[in-house]
Design an enzyme around this catalytic site. Structure first.
Site, PDB file in Angstrom:
ATOM      1  N   THR A 174      19.185 -18.267  27.591  1.00 30.99           N
ATOM      2  CA  THR A 174      19.925 -17.981  26.305  1.00 30.99           C
ATOM      3  C   THR A 174      19.750 -19.266  25.687  1.00 30.99           C
ATOM      4  O   THR A 174      19.848 -20.358  26.144  1.00 30.99           O
ATOM      5  CB  THR A 174      21.306 -17.644  26.684  1.00 30.99           C
ATOM      6  OG1 THR A 174      21.948 -18.697  27.359  1.00 30.99           O
ATOM      7  CG2 THR A 174      21.479 -16.336  27.457  1.00 30.99           C
ATOM      8  N   HIS A 175      19.598 -19.184  24.219  1.00 28.62           N
ATOM      9  CA  HIS A 175      19.463 -20.213  23.363  1.00 28.62           C
ATOM     10  C   HIS A 175      18.265 -21.144  23.702  1.00 28.62           C
ATOM     11  O   HIS A 175      18.119 -22.473  23.625  1.00 28.62           O
ATOM     12  CB  HIS A 175      20.896 -21.430  23.413  1.00 28.62           C
ATOM     13  CG  HIS A 175      22.043 -20.706  23.217  1.00 28.62           C
ATOM     14  ND1 HIS A 175      22.728 -20.599  22.174  1.00 28.62           N
ATOM     15  CD2 HIS A 175      22.850 -20.051  24.363  1.00 28.62           C
ATOM     16  CE1 HIS A 175      23.883 -19.926  22.559  1.00 28.62           C
ATOM     17  NE2 HIS A 175      24.224 -19.764  23.849  1.00 28.62           N
ATOM     18  N   LYS A 208      -8.471 -27.433  24.936  1.00 24.89           N
ATOM     19  CA  LYS A 208      -7.709 -26.403  24.363  1.00 24.89           C
ATOM     20  C   LYS A 208      -8.046 -25.106  24.454  1.00 24.89           C
ATOM     21  O   LYS A 208      -9.562 -24.732  24.590  1.00 24.89           O
ATOM     22  CB  LYS A 208      -7.802 -26.839  22.843  1.00 24.89           C
ATOM     23  CG  LYS A 208      -7.116 -28.162  22.386  1.00 24.89           C
ATOM     24  CD  LYS A 208      -5.630 -28.031  22.412  1.00 24.89           C
ATOM     25  CE  LYS A 208      -5.252 -27.484  20.876  1.00 24.89           C
ATOM     26  NZ  LYS A 208      -3.829 -27.435  20.870  1.00 24.89           N
ATOM     27  N   ASN A 224       0.387  15.051  -9.697  1.00 23.18           N
ATOM     28  CA  ASN A 224       1.733  14.418  -9.115  1.00 23.18           C
ATOM     29  C   ASN A 224       1.988  14.961  -7.794  1.00 23.18           C
ATOM     30  O   ASN A 224       2.630  14.387  -6.788  1.00 23.18           O
ATOM     31  CB  ASN A 224       2.898  14.588 -10.097  1.00 23.18           C
ATOM     32  CG  ASN A 224       2.721  13.670 -11.414  1.00 23.18           C
ATOM     33  OD1 ASN A 224       1.855  12.811 -11.531  1.00 23.18           O
ATOM     34  ND2 ASN A 224       3.662  14.167 -12.497  1.00 23.18           N
ATOM     35  N   GLN A 233       1.976   4.596  -8.299  1.00 23.12           N
ATOM     36  CA  GLN A 233       0.810   4.291  -7.882  1.00 23.12           C
ATOM     37  C   GLN A 233       0.471   2.941  -6.740  1.00 23.12           C
ATOM     38  O   GLN A 233      -0.268   2.581  -6.197  1.00 23.12           O
ATOM     39  CB  GLN A 233      -0.393   4.036  -9.065  1.00 23.12           C
ATOM     40  CG  GLN A 233      -1.785   3.928  -8.695  1.00 23.12           C
ATOM     41  CD  GLN A 233      -2.623   4.141  -9.639  1.00 23.12           C
ATOM     42  OE1 GLN A 233      -2.714   5.421 -10.232  1.00 23.12           O
ATOM     43  NE2 GLN A 233      -3.114   2.971 -10.485  1.00 23.12           N
ATOM     44  N   GLU A 281      -0.473 -15.940  17.927  1.00 23.84           N
ATOM     45  CA  GLU A 281      -0.165 -16.592  16.710  1.00 23.84           C
ATOM     46  C   GLU A 281      -0.224 -15.624  15.452  1.00 23.84           C
ATOM     47  O   GLU A 281       0.670 -15.741  14.257  1.00 23.84           O
ATOM     48  CB  GLU A 281      -0.795 -17.918  16.291  1.00 23.84           C
ATOM     49  CG  GLU A 281      -0.353 -18.889  17.345  1.00 23.84           C
ATOM     50  CD  GLU A 281      -1.453 -20.214  17.201  1.00 23.84           C
ATOM     51  OE1 GLU A 281      -1.179 -21.042  16.497  1.00 23.84           O
ATOM     52  OE2 GLU A 281      -2.498 -19.983  17.937  1.00 23.84           O
ATOM     53  N   SER A 297      -6.992   3.537  -9.549  1.00 24.39           N
ATOM     54  CA  SER A 297      -6.541   3.278  -8.329  1.00 24.39           C
ATOM     55  C   SER A 297      -7.811   3.751  -7.128  1.00 24.39           C
ATOM     56  O   SER A 297      -7.331   3.471  -6.059  1.00 24.39           O
ATOM     57  CB  SER A 297      -5.381   4.180  -7.972  1.00 24.39           C
ATOM     58  OG  SER A 297      -5.471   5.542  -8.331  1.00 24.39           O
ATOM     59  N   SER A 336     -10.866 -25.107  20.730  1.00 24.56           N
ATOM     60  CA  SER A 336     -10.917 -26.098  19.466  1.00 24.56           C
ATOM     61  C   SER A 336     -12.319 -27.060  19.348  1.00 24.56           C
ATOM     62  O   SER A 336     -12.892 -27.095  20.393  1.00 24.56           O
ATOM     63  CB  SER A 336      -9.943 -27.224  19.911  1.00 24.56           C
ATOM     64  OG  SER A 336      -9.845 -28.510  19.034  1.00 24.56           O
ATOM     65  N   ASN A 352      -6.306 -21.824  22.963  1.00 28.55           N
ATOM     66  CA  ASN A 352      -5.442 -21.640  22.041  1.00 28.55           C
ATOM     67  C   ASN A 352      -5.067 -20.102  21.826  1.00 28.55           C
ATOM     68  O   ASN A 352      -6.035 -19.094  21.907  1.00 28.55           O
ATOM     69  CB  ASN A 352      -5.588 -21.913  20.686  1.00 28.55           C
ATOM     70  CG  ASN A 352      -5.870 -23.431  20.564  1.00 28.55           C
ATOM     71  OD1 ASN A 352      -5.142 -24.259  21.275  1.00 28.55           O
ATOM     72  ND2 ASN A 352      -6.672 -23.996  19.672  1.00 28.55           N
ATOM     73  N   TYR A 357       7.998  11.584 -11.693  1.00 25.43           N
ATOM     74  CA  TYR A 357       6.898  10.334 -11.434  1.00 25.43           C
ATOM     75  C   TYR A 357       6.886   9.535 -12.396  1.00 25.43           C
ATOM     76  O   TYR A 357       6.894   9.634 -13.663  1.00 25.43           O
ATOM     77  CB  TYR A 357       5.598  11.214 -11.116  1.00 25.43           C
ATOM     78  CG  TYR A 357       4.368  10.432 -11.312  1.00 25.43           C
ATOM     79  CD1 TYR A 357       4.097   9.924  -9.720  1.00 25.43           C
ATOM     80  CD2 TYR A 357       3.597   9.889 -12.254  1.00 25.43           C
ATOM     81  CE1 TYR A 357       2.851   9.234  -9.732  1.00 25.43           C
ATOM     82  CE2 TYR A 357       2.561   9.027 -12.146  1.00 25.43           C
ATOM     83  CZ  TYR A 357       2.427   8.810 -10.665  1.00 25.43           C
ATOM     84  OH  TYR A 357       1.180   8.054 -10.480  1.00 25.43           O
ATOM     85  N   LYS A 378       0.494   2.648  -2.324  1.00 26.51           N
ATOM     86  CA  LYS A 378      -0.532   2.752  -1.341  1.00 26.51           C
ATOM     87  C   LYS A 378      -0.978   1.671  -0.794  1.00 26.51           C
ATOM     88  O   LYS A 378      -1.118   1.406   0.571  1.00 26.51           O
ATOM     89  CB  LYS A 378      -1.511   3.714  -2.074  1.00 26.51           C
ATOM     90  CG  LYS A 378      -1.234   5.040  -2.200  1.00 26.51           C
ATOM     91  CD  LYS A 378      -2.095   6.095  -2.963  1.00 26.51           C
ATOM     92  CE  LYS A 378      -2.132   6.024  -4.407  1.00 26.51           C
ATOM     93  NZ  LYS A 378      -0.545   6.497  -4.789  1.00 26.51           N
TER      94      LYS A 378
HETATM   95  N1  ARG Z   1      -3.472   7.680  -9.006  1.00 25.59           N
HETATM   96  C1  ARG Z   1      -2.050   8.182  -9.436  1.00 25.59           C
HETATM   97  C2  ARG Z   1      -1.055   7.788  -8.279  1.00 25.59           C
HETATM   98  O1  ARG Z   1      -1.654   6.994  -7.504  1.00 25.59           O
HETATM   99  C3  ARG Z   1      -2.242   9.761  -9.336  1.00 25.59           C
HETATM  100  C4  ARG Z   1      -0.938  10.417 -10.128  1.00 25.59           C
HETATM  101  C5  ARG Z   1      -1.363  10.402 -11.409  1.00 25.59           C
HETATM  102  N2  ARG Z   1      -0.449  11.199 -12.326  1.00 25.59           N
HETATM  103  C6  ARG Z   1      -0.091  11.006 -13.328  1.00 25.59           C
HETATM  104  N3  ARG Z   1       0.838  11.604 -14.078  1.00 25.59           N
HETATM  105  N4  ARG Z   1      -0.744  10.074 -14.086  1.00 25.59           N
HETATM  106  O2  ARG Z   1       0.070   7.636  -8.495  1.00 25.59           O
END
Ligand code: ARG
Length: 455
Positions: free
Chosen positions: A152-153, A280, A107, A319, A287, A20, A274, A282, A314, A322
């Site tokens: 409205t509408h 144009k 964790n 993971q 958008e 990660s 454009s 835009n 966990y 994120k």
């Molecule tokens: N990179 C892991 C995550 O984002 C960290 C936690 C890893 N924990 C584990 N028990 N392998 O979740």
């Protein structure tokens, strides 16, 4: 990090699916803040020596500066930001680094880092929302008594004021601000010290690390602390609702800036041209705001789906939390900034707004209300008489104020010339003084109220 148990290293594909570091390096500052707080606590609790803790805390600052200056070598083999930082700390300070992970796990570490990151984002969104709201309040004040059609509408309904329309968005973004703040209060419990899932036998001081990291308290259940991602989901939900508001406004700007509407002129700074059609201009930013919202909704659904059905505590599934949040946060911040810029720069075309406000029989309700008020007609009858007048005007190809008194009286003989007073759009909006109504006096009150709140 777990060589004791393993004879062979991971397959390249294993490394690729597992790592990660490609994205969680964005939490480097939070990771290091968490580790520094943990090190200080370990020493205060007598779990490591003061000198080891001092070496760790200093070394972590060195690692942070290496990351910030871009000289840090991130390693995929070390999986994630937590192990990258710890391994580098070992190179920088040697043996004491091996004591940092006492009484904690990745964790609780990742849950803490991610919470700190999301909390920073909530604060950033808070500021960006306020900036956008200030821009809207300025527009509202400038055009508190400019009339435009209310729809409205998407059909002409009744005249409203430009200021009232701007303030409608202030109310929406104000609730978004409330959601962001609520989420921040609810999330502000520290997972650090929950360890892998069960807590630890070391005499750690969770109050101390919680306080150090700006949390209100440590989270009360270690299983929950390492499993919870609802703080991220709350961020994504609040972000989604805010994004939905942004997309509605973006859509209005797209419509309003068209040649058919001409309600607003967007600045050159927030428009594009454009390559083939020289005329144009835009509304690309609007958008893109409208479109980017899809990613934010997508992130919300994606993380909900990742989390659903996960057993405690966990699992590596988590993971996947994120990237969704990072992408949603980046795009929300961009959309908020672009909307603020567009709102600040745009100019409302007062004449076009006013001309449009009077078209489409927009004061028909005012006419019906006059029949109720002056002739004491039941509203349903007044509605019917007004409908007949609208049909007559439509047949003649004119608007209501263009009918003659004789025309009016041919539909209902008691109508007097006073009725023409309520057919003007300015009278119409000025009359709607009920609390929350579109009258300029009410709009100015609301703008002043929000200005006070926004400081
Ligand atoms: N990179 C892991 C995550 O984002 C960290 C936690 C890893 N924990 C584990 N028990 N392998 O979740």
């Amino acid at each position: 990090m777990w060589g004791g148990r393993f004879a062979a290293g991971p397959d390249a594909i294993m490394e690729a699916i597992n790592a990660s570091i490609g994205f969680d390096r964005r939490m480097a500052a939070q990771d290091i803040a968490g580790s520094r707080a943990h090190a200080a606590m370990l020493a205060a609790a007598g779990i490591v020596s003061d000198s080891d803790a001092e070496a760790m805390r200093e070394g972590l600052l060195t690692v942070l500066s290496e990351i910030e200056s871009g000289e840090f070598n991130f390693s995929t083999a070390l999986e994630d930001i937590h192990m990258n930082v710890e391994a580098r700390l070992k190179e920088v300070i040697g043996a004491p680094a091996g004591r940092l992970h006492t009484g904690r796990s990745r964790n609780d570490q990742v849950a803490t880092d991610f919470k700190l990151w999301v909390r920073d984002q909530l604060d950033a969104v808070d500021g960006a929302l306020q900036a956008l709201m200030r821009a809207l309040v300025s527009q509202a004040e400038a055009g508190a008594d400019w009339v435009m059609p209310g729809f409205t509408h998407l059909q002409t309904a009744q005249p409203v004021t430009w200021g009232h329309h701007m303030m409608a968005y202030v109310e929406m973004f104000g609730r978004d601000l409330g959601r962001v703040r609520d989420a921040r209060v609810r999330m502000n419990e520290c997972p650090l010290g929950a360890a892998a899932l069960a807590g630890t036998s070391f005499p750690i001081d969770r109050e101390m690390t919680a306080r150090d990291l700006g949390f209100d308290r440590p989270s009360a259940n270690s299983l929950d602390a390492v499993s919870d991602r609802d703080f991220a989901l709350e961020f994504l939900s609040a972000a989604s609702i805010c994004a939905m508001h942004l997309s509605r406004m973006a859509e209005e700007l797209v419509i309003w800036s068209s040649a058919q509407f001409r309600f607003v002129t967007l600045s050159d700074r927030f428009s594009t041209g454009s390559s083939i059609m020289p005329q144009k201009k835009n509304p690309d930013a609007a958008e893109l705001i409208r479109a980017k919202i899809g990613r934010i909704f997508g992130a919300n659904v994606a993380l909900m789906t990742v989390m659903k059905g996960l057993p405690l505590a966990y699992s590596k599934d988590m993971q996947e939390d994120k990237e969704q949040v990072f992408d949603a946060a980046d795009n929300l911040m961009l959309a908020l900034a672009a909307m603020e810029g567009m709102v600040k720069d745009m100019s409302a075309n007062r004449e076009s707004l006013e001309a449009a406000a009077g078209s489409g029989f927009s004061t028909a309700t005012d006419l019906a209300d006059w029949l109720v008020r002056v002739l004491d007609m039941p509203f349903r009858d007044a509605h019917h008489v007004t409908g007949a007048l609208v049909a007559m005007a439509e047949g003649k190809g004119v608007d209501l104020p263009d009918l003659s008194l004789a025309d009016m009286q041919s539909v209902h003989s008691d109508i007097t010339g006073d009725i023409f007073d309520v057919l003007g759009v300015h009278n119409s909006v000025a009359s709607r003084t009920s609390y929350g109504g579109t009258a300029p006096v009410r709009v100015r009150e609301q703008a002043a109220r929000w200005k006070e709140i926004l400081g």
